[in-house]
Design an enzyme around this catalytic site. Sequence first.
Site, PDB file in Angstrom:
ATOM      1  N   LYS A 112       1.352  56.632  50.966  1.00 27.10           N
ATOM      2  CA  LYS A 112       2.545  57.245  50.365  1.00 27.10           C
ATOM      3  C   LYS A 112       3.428  56.168  49.741  1.00 27.10           C
ATOM      4  O   LYS A 112       3.947  56.339  48.647  1.00 27.10           O
ATOM      5  CB  LYS A 112       3.314  58.051  51.420  1.00 27.10           C
ATOM      6  CG  LYS A 112       2.589  59.333  51.790  1.00 27.10           C
ATOM      7  CD  LYS A 112       3.143  60.016  53.026  1.00 27.10           C
ATOM      8  CE  LYS A 112       2.186  61.152  53.433  1.00 27.10           C
ATOM      9  NZ  LYS A 112       2.542  61.799  54.693  1.00 27.10           N
ATOM     10  N   GLN A 163       6.675  61.462  59.324  1.00 30.98           N
ATOM     11  CA  GLN A 163       5.210  61.513  59.461  1.00 30.98           C
ATOM     12  C   GLN A 163       4.826  62.191  60.783  1.00 30.98           C
ATOM     13  O   GLN A 163       5.303  61.793  61.844  1.00 30.98           O
ATOM     14  CB  GLN A 163       4.637  60.086  59.389  1.00 30.98           C
ATOM     15  CG  GLN A 163       3.135  60.019  59.424  1.00 30.98           C
ATOM     16  CD  GLN A 163       2.466  60.696  58.210  1.00 30.98           C
ATOM     17  OE1 GLN A 163       2.903  60.517  57.079  1.00 30.98           O
ATOM     18  NE2 GLN A 163       1.444  61.479  58.455  1.00 30.98           N
ATOM     19  N   ASP A 222       8.253  67.498  52.194  1.00 30.23           N
ATOM     20  CA  ASP A 222       6.985  68.013  52.725  1.00 30.23           C
ATOM     21  C   ASP A 222       6.928  69.540  52.615  1.00 30.23           C
ATOM     22  O   ASP A 222       5.852  70.125  52.745  1.00 30.23           O
ATOM     23  CB  ASP A 222       6.837  67.629  54.217  1.00 30.23           C
ATOM     24  CG  ASP A 222       5.981  66.385  54.404  1.00 30.23           C
ATOM     25  OD1 ASP A 222       5.138  66.109  53.523  1.00 30.23           O
ATOM     26  OD2 ASP A 222       6.156  65.701  55.433  1.00 30.23           O
TER      27      ASP A 222
END
Length: 283
Positions: free
Chosen positions: A52, A96, A119
Amino acid sequence: MASLIDGKQISQDIKDELREKVRKYKESGKEIALAVIQVGNDPASSVYVNNKKKACEYIGIKSVAFELPEETQQDELLKLIDELNADQGIQGILVQLPLPKHMNENLIINRINPLKDVDGFHPGNVGALCIGQPGFVSCTPAGIIELLKRSGNEVVGKECVVVGRSNIVGKPMALLLLAENATVTIAHSKTRDLKEVCKRADILIAAVGKPKMFNRDYIKEGAVVIDVGIHRMENGKLCGDVDFEDVLDKCSAITPVPGGVGPMTIAMLMNNCVESLKLQRME
Ligand code: NDP
């Protein structure tokens, strides 16, 4: 023989388009920053976080890393999220997953400002998707819609069967296909006659997490097959939920593993970061 839907190339095209958009934003003085929070040092998570960061660098998005020790208390993480929510210089916040066992993932995700939840996991964003309002969409299913569109596989009016009903893949996938005017069936582990249900599909989305489960008996002649699964086999190679070799001459198009759905997830995360400017009315 099926044509391959090239997720590697399509994700590269998307990243290049985003890079250009970000360049233009920068010219008008607008910067995008993504905060990436990792708690503990799970090796798989570290690989994802690293990828990422690399994608951010390529596109021109600033990534701000928070690497917290495994024993971090939930309250400390919540406090950090509150600070990042309030920080005008941060457009996206990504925690995460998975988090260590002593943390409540839902509580953490729900704390992120939905306008920064790149997300697309916050209930506010899932709800927005459900009723067709603007918001962030979970990256893997959003990437699959792009794969279908950019490979010229029309969705409107098609019978789509999504196998898997997880909150991050199956459910948002079904909602997105519905929004694209497909006729959608969601199947899962309790579905009866799964093969027959799958054989109705013009477009089959396999997202169950079972290596090579879908062989040609599940596939309608000429179907488009999207394989979301990723598994490392004993020989070290990757495979998906679909038995690729077995179905290849029965379907009309298929995503390979690797190089299909996988690369799209990060590309769509980057897309969400760029879209954050619009959602936050900073564009
Ligand atoms: P989950 O384990 O959260 O969900 C799996 C779903 O599959 C569940 O809804 C389950 O049904 C269903 N299922 C399991 N076994 C069967 C079966 N035998 N028949 C029918 N349905 C079944 O997985 P995720 O949605 O998170 O991920 C699915 C796969 O996609 C995994 O392989 C994962 O690694 C991969 N993945 C890939 C990504 C990428 O970037 N390419 C991103 C995210 C995931 P029930 O609800 O009834 O238990």
